[in-house]
Design an enzyme around this catalytic site. Structure first.
Site, short mmCIF file in Angstrom:
data_model
loop_
_atom_site.label_atom_id
_atom_site.label_comp_id
_atom_site.label_asym_id
_atom_site.label_seq_id
_atom_site.Cartn_x
_atom_site.Cartn_y
_atom_site.Cartn_z
N SER A 184 0.83 -1.20 0.00
CA SER A 184 0.00 0.00 0.00
C SER A 184 0.87 1.25 0.00
CB SER A 184 -0.95 -0.05 1.20
OG SER A 184 -1.97 0.92 1.08
N ASP B 109 -9.76 -3.17 -6.06
CA ASP B 109 -9.21 -2.61 -4.83
C ASP B 109 -10.04 -1.41 -4.37
OD1 ASP B 109 -7.61 -1.21 -2.90
OD2 ASP B 109 -5.80 -2.10 -3.73
N HIS C 275 -7.77 -5.01 -1.41
CA HIS C 275 -6.59 -4.24 -1.03
C HIS C 275 -5.71 -5.10 -0.12
CE1 HIS C 275 -4.26 -0.58 -0.55
NE2 HIS C 275 -4.20 -0.82 0.75
#
Length: 342
Positions: A140, A268, A296
């Site tokens: 991320s 996502d 995600h």
């Protein structure tokens, strides 16, 4: 490139993919030691590792960068830490400044383009372990940092390979996207964690005086307001748009000269699909693996009762293809794949 990930039956929804591991792997299970590195600006960085690090060219070091509000205890970090030694990798986790429940020493903290800190740490590690190849894996926010760092360094850096998972490569687009629909719930949760971290830091009166007003609720309305009030001014950006432009890794992907893997899912809930690069936006050393589903930092396969975490195979395979896996590991892995296919 479309990757080979298929979600577990019943776990295909993007929100289930995103949150499943937080319930399935609720408690950290890999114990680590910790070492603090004092930095030139007076702050410090924490490095966590399940086993003492050593200078060994046959056992490359994988340095993991967590996501926003994450730490060594995050399930995706724990899972990768557990499996990497099976592939003859050493592993360590860098906490961004102020993460892991320990406030950092300066008003500034970290941000999505904070490539200077991992670059500094990699250089320090190379001084101690000059013969050991170092690879970077970022999740991320940490994934965007990895890509930005590799793009900035071109072919002059100290990193042998890089992997970025679910990275917000276009911060303008992603800040808008996460502020819509159910994705806004994740935004609210993350901003709440950021506010609590700032409140902990502000228990020090001198630190509180150096921070923007934490009681001004509109600062915490969404990421754009937060980044405008805190991230941009505390980290030397002109304003929030300057921050989003300069911190986004997408414009730098063509400059990467290090073997790199980018993994994203189209569904996502954090990442705007337009933020995922086209092949024409990549250098020849960058491999793009995109799946229709995966959420995600999810990518949960197998079954509900026996889930498997696809990233924990895909990442070691890629890193091994770059730095080389011992023959016995390759043979064991090939046998495992054959058995799984039957």
């Amino acid at each position: 490139m479309i990757n080979s990930f298929s979600p577990a039956p019943g776990l295909g929804n993007r929100h289930i993919q995103t949150v499943f591991s937080r319930f399935h792997r609720a408690s950290p299970w890999v114990a680590t030691g910790c070492r603090w590195f004092n930095m030139p600006d007076g702050d410090r960085l924490a490095l966590h590792f399940p086993s003492p690090l050593r200078d060994d060219p046959s056992c490359p070091l994988v340095l993991i960068l967590h996501g926003l509000g994450g730490s060594v205890e995050s399930p995706y970090v724990q899972g990768l830490m557990e499996v990497l030694p099976n592939y003859h990798f050493q592993v360590a986790v860098m906490h961004f400044r102020g993460c892991g429940g320990v406030p950092n020493r300066l008003p500034r903290a970290y941000h999505s383009g904070d490539s200077e800190d991992p670059r500094w740490l990699v250089n320090e590690l190379k001084k101690e372990f000059p013969l050991t190849p170092i690879a970077l894996v970022g999740f991320s926010l940490g994934g965007n940092v990895v890509l930005k760092m590799l793009g900035e360094d071109g072919g002059c850096g100290q990193v042998a390979a890089g992997v970025a998972i679910s990275a917000p490569m276009d911060l303008h687009a992603c800040s808008r996207y996460i502020n819509t629909g159910l994705s806004h719930l994740y935004e609210r949760h993350l901003i709440g964690e950021l506010r609590q971290s700032l409140l902990n830091k502000a228990k020090d009166p001198q630190m509180a005086a150096a921070l923007p007003d934490l009681n001004y609720r509109s600062h915490f309305a969404d990421f754009r307001h937060f980044d405008s009030a805190f991230t941009a001014p505390l980290h030397g950006f002109r304003d929030v748009d300057d921050y989003y432009t300069r911190a986004s890794s997408k414009p730098l992907l063509k400059d990467i000269r290090t073997p790199t893997l980018i993994i994203n899912a189209i569904d996502d809930p954090f990442i705007c699909p337009s933020a995922i690069p086209a092949s024409s936006e990549l250098s020849s050393t960058v491999e793009l693996a995109v799946s229709e589903r995966g959420g995600h930092v999810g990518f949960v396969g197998g079954s509900v009762w026996n889930p498997s975490y696809w990233l924990e195979k895909k990442i070691p395979h890629f890193l091994g293809s770059v730095v080389g896996l011992p023959k016995e590991v390759q043979q064991e892995d090939s046998l495992s794949q054959v058995l799984e296919s039957h």
